[in-house]
Design a protein around this motif. Sequence first.
Motif, PDB file in Angstrom:
ATOM      1  N   PHE A   1       3.651   8.192 -12.303  1.00 29.06           N
ATOM      2  CA  PHE A   1       4.731   8.614 -11.409  1.00 29.06           C
ATOM      3  C   PHE A   1       5.623   9.631 -12.114  1.00 29.06           C
ATOM      4  O   PHE A   1       5.954  10.687 -11.561  1.00 29.06           O
TER       5      PHE A   1
ATOM      6  N   VAL B   1       5.843   2.388  -4.891  1.00 27.14           N
ATOM      7  CA  VAL B   1       4.468   2.880  -4.803  1.00 27.14           C
ATOM      8  C   VAL B   1       3.511   1.680  -4.805  1.00 27.14           C
ATOM      9  O   VAL B   1       3.897   0.572  -5.192  1.00 27.14           O
TER      10      VAL B   1
ATOM     11  N   THR C   1       1.208   0.623  -6.688  1.00 21.70           N
ATOM     12  CA  THR C   1       0.974  -0.073  -7.955  1.00 21.70           C
ATOM     13  C   THR C   1       2.166  -0.905  -8.416  1.00 21.70           C
ATOM     14  O   THR C   1       2.114  -1.512  -9.482  1.00 21.70           O
ATOM     15  N   ASP C   2       3.211  -0.992  -7.599  1.00 22.81           N
ATOM     16  CA  ASP C   2       4.372  -1.817  -7.952  1.00 22.81           C
ATOM     17  C   ASP C   2       4.159  -3.297  -7.646  1.00 22.81           C
ATOM     18  O   ASP C   2       5.053  -4.108  -7.930  1.00 22.81           O
TER      19      ASP C   2
ATOM     20  N   LYS D   1       8.735  11.422  -2.169  1.00 26.24           N
ATOM     21  CA  LYS D   1       8.096  10.236  -2.739  1.00 26.24           C
ATOM     22  C   LYS D   1       8.040  10.291  -4.262  1.00 26.24           C
ATOM     23  O   LYS D   1       7.837   9.256  -4.909  1.00 26.24           O
TER      24      LYS D   1
ATOM     25  N   PHE E   1       2.438  -1.122   2.429  1.00 25.96           N
ATOM     26  CA  PHE E   1       1.209  -0.634   1.796  1.00 25.96           C
ATOM     27  C   PHE E   1      -0.071  -1.371   2.166  1.00 25.96           C
ATOM     28  O   PHE E   1      -1.138  -0.981   1.677  1.00 25.96           O
TER      29      PHE E   1
ATOM     30  N   GLN F   1      11.173   5.733  -5.286  1.00 30.76           N
ATOM     31  CA  GLN F   1      10.437   5.164  -4.163  1.00 30.76           C
ATOM     32  C   GLN F   1       9.416   4.140  -4.664  1.00 30.76           C
ATOM     33  O   GLN F   1       8.830   4.291  -5.741  1.00 30.76           O
TER      34      GLN F   1
END
Length: 228
Positions: free
Chosen positions: A60, A176, A178-179, A108, A197, A174
């Motif tokens: 990121f 994502v 993979t969080d 984003k 997501f 923001q």
Amino acid sequence: MNTDRIVGTRSGVEPSNLFAPDLTTGVDAPPHAAELRRWMVEYLCRPHPDLGRPGLVCPFTSHAVAQRFLWAAFIPGRDIDRERITAIVDDLHDLFPDLPPRDEPGAKLKAVLAVFPDLTEYADIDAVQREQKSRFVEQGLMLGQFYPGCTVAGLHNPDFRALDAPLPLLAIRQMVPTDFPFLSGRREWLEYYLKLFAPTIPRFIATTMSDRLVQTPDVLNELDPDKR
């Protein structure tokens, strides 16, 4: 709002673009701006042998750096208590949508940092992050804490301290896909994550989710609205 000066109404905090030319070469640049940029470029934007997975420490950040979408407010002084940190975070929360870029897809990749270069005690940073996290998550945002010696374990290697940073700071960005590992600890966080997501969850995250649900089957009941 005048985009040349975006100022918080509670704390007076005023974020600047961390990679803008005037902040990288200007004589009025904050004293620790160069140190923060160097850590991002040389650490977050590169692979690390102890990370536990291939790729950059923080993909990121690498995209945000490349696009110059990183904002930072430097708050000097050691006399900064929890109330002051909370006011700063509240202001940055409100200012975040107005910081360029405002439109997709660039928005984003945007992030804003509250940097406290003179703090040597970090309990209040941890406390504010815990207190405020739910409010950010429910709006599709993440609030993360970084500071020297932060012991939060890495996602792929528990011995890797990914949040260990040369300067204490709180970061807003923001959410994502993979969080997920940062959000699996509470049902409401996971619900907001899935709402955003579910159709596009990466395969390795879906595998991690399956493993955790198998290990803790009670979570299935918590997520089933007919069983609440």
